[in-house]
Design an enzyme around this catalytic site. Sequence first.
Site, PDB file in Angstrom:
ATOM      1  N   ASP A 201      60.919  29.704  10.561  1.00 23.39           N
ATOM      2  CA  ASP A 201      59.505  29.464  10.478  1.00 23.39           C
ATOM      3  C   ASP A 201      59.457  28.464   9.341  1.00 23.39           C
ATOM      4  OD1 ASP A 201      56.738  30.223  11.333  1.00 23.39           O
ATOM      5  OD2 ASP A 201      56.563  30.907   9.297  1.00 23.39           O
ATOM      6  N   GLU A 275      61.367  24.827  12.581  1.00 24.01           N
ATOM      7  CA  GLU A 275      60.134  24.499  12.640  1.00 24.01           C
ATOM      8  C   GLU A 275      59.881  23.509  11.180  1.00 24.01           C
ATOM      9  OE1 GLU A 275      55.454  26.198  12.659  1.00 24.01           O
ATOM     10  OE2 GLU A 275      56.905  26.800  11.218  1.00 24.01           O
TER      11      GLU A 275
HETATM   12  C1  NOJ Z   1      54.054  28.867  11.666  1.00 28.36           C
HETATM   13  C2  NOJ Z   1      54.088  30.039  12.896  1.00 28.36           C
HETATM   14  O1  NOJ Z   1      54.448  29.349  14.158  1.00 28.36           O
HETATM   15  C3  NOJ Z   1      52.674  30.401  12.723  1.00 28.36           C
HETATM   16  O2  NOJ Z   1      52.363  31.306  13.966  1.00 28.36           O
HETATM   17  C4  NOJ Z   1      52.596  31.001  11.534  1.00 28.36           C
HETATM   18  O3  NOJ Z   1      51.100  31.464  11.178  1.00 28.36           O
HETATM   19  C5  NOJ Z   1      53.121  30.302  10.231  1.00 28.36           C
HETATM   20  N1  NOJ Z   1      54.116  29.795  10.621  1.00 28.36           N
HETATM   21  C6  NOJ Z   1      53.132  31.017   8.950  1.00 28.36           C
HETATM   22  O4  NOJ Z   1      54.101  31.957   9.066  1.00 28.36           O
END
Ligand code: NOJ
Length: 535
Positions: A201, A275
Amino acid sequence: MNSSPWWKEATIYQIYPRSFFDSDGDGEGDLPGVTSKLDYVKSLGVDALWLSPFYTSPNRDGGYDVANPRDVDPRFGNLEDAKELIVQAHKRDLRVIADIVPNHFSDQHEWFQAALKSNPGSKERDRFHFYDANEDGTPPNNWISIFGGPSWTQVEDGQFYLHLFDSSQPDLNWENPEVNADFEKTLRFWIDLGVDGFRVDVAHGLIKEDVLTNHFDPQGLSNALRLDVAMDSQKRNALLLTVPYFDRQGVHEIYRKWRKLFDSYGDREIMAVAEAWVHPPVNATRYIRTDELHQVFNFDLLTAEFNSDVLFDLVERSISLNATVNALPTWALSNHDSTRVASRIGDEQARALALFVFGLPGSAYVFAGQELGLPDGQLQDSDRQDPTFFRTNGAIKGRDGARVPLPWSGDTTPFGFSTGKPWLPISQSWEDLTVENELADPKSSLHLYRNALELRKEFLVGSGGITWLESSQHGHKNDSLLSYLRGSVTVVMNLSDSAKDCDATGKLIIVSGGIVDARDGKKVIPARSSAWFLA
Ligand code: NOJ
């Protein structure tokens, strides 16, 4: 055909556990619920599942606010349930990818609680980003959090802490060795429990620089960083080139260390997907250099228009950029942060695009419910739970629509998802979209996905690059047809609202919607539809 290593051209099914299947009637999906549906997951023809967070969490941001990264939140079950899920997935030859959230903890994590009780300058505060207020009492800079509102929250003694997301998600200080050590412990913990990989993440956010510098358009930047906020693409791209807190060089040092840790597990082939929505797009390839992570998400398809120029450029760029680091792209049409693809571009278009994308080289990610053609759920404001909705005073509705639980069976909401009241309401209008109904209908989106993924495995995975096909009727310069050849399969997508002739030869093996007319030696592709032809 096989592709080695396992993740290289895998199809990965994203499960948002809270919305998948509720095994105990409390209205929220859970880990035993996922385990009980693994045969369904397997029947889709996917290779792995990625589970969004199920760790101990006050759930202010759907579990991405982690209070204990090495335990399971009671709402999802317990560690034994996690173990059992992994064992059962492996029995079915499905790999399991866990989400890891290294940019921030929950404010309920014991470290943050200790930081609140400690003095400015203490080692407890050094694990986060605590700064003094400006002389006039304002926060250290003007950044707006990605969920809206200031990126800073003040604590009792006057210091502010940084949170790029909700105020309940304090950012961690990755210059602190304790943070590094703790995450290595977490990675090992889950690998030792059996997981095969991680989705990282906010992978691009861990290192902060210039924390005391203001941004010229903090609100614009916050909007540009949200996949659920529509924005002119030129404006968005220009703003995204100016993010002061993402994609700093130091993050790569972290992933080089992680890679060594993953590789130390040898033939288990532990993988990680980043990500990392970074700009310019070439920067994303740095995350997957051979000594860093294995895959990086390509976010382009989550916002792209259904237009042949846009899609041609996007696919071409993704393939060629990845090739510079000897990697293959990833493709995703939906996830838990974006509007579902069927709502964004239309149902038929979403099916056509999925079939088009499943033929491409690389890894395909499918967000649970996408295979059913689910639209975003229609919600009342009183149902909403996304922190963005609250932090923007309702100006941005947030991501709950994409997170409405799955409809499984029966004619009445909540369609077998739960025996209780689902945490978000499931509209009665989804009656035709249940798994049960779609299984019974050979023309359903579910059958399209199952057939396509089977054919993908049989004819496309491992069969090299693509050659774009151009002719008077189709090609990237034509605004209605987009077509490529890969291995022995010709893939054609008709983006227009009328049927179109194409030059493809070979035998039709699948069509996303409508009927391909093949009379008189011609091939006529229905409107808003894709087809595969096998030589
Ligand atoms: C990306 C995640 O996919 C999302 O759902 C989340 O709110 C943010 N990062 C913060 O962790």
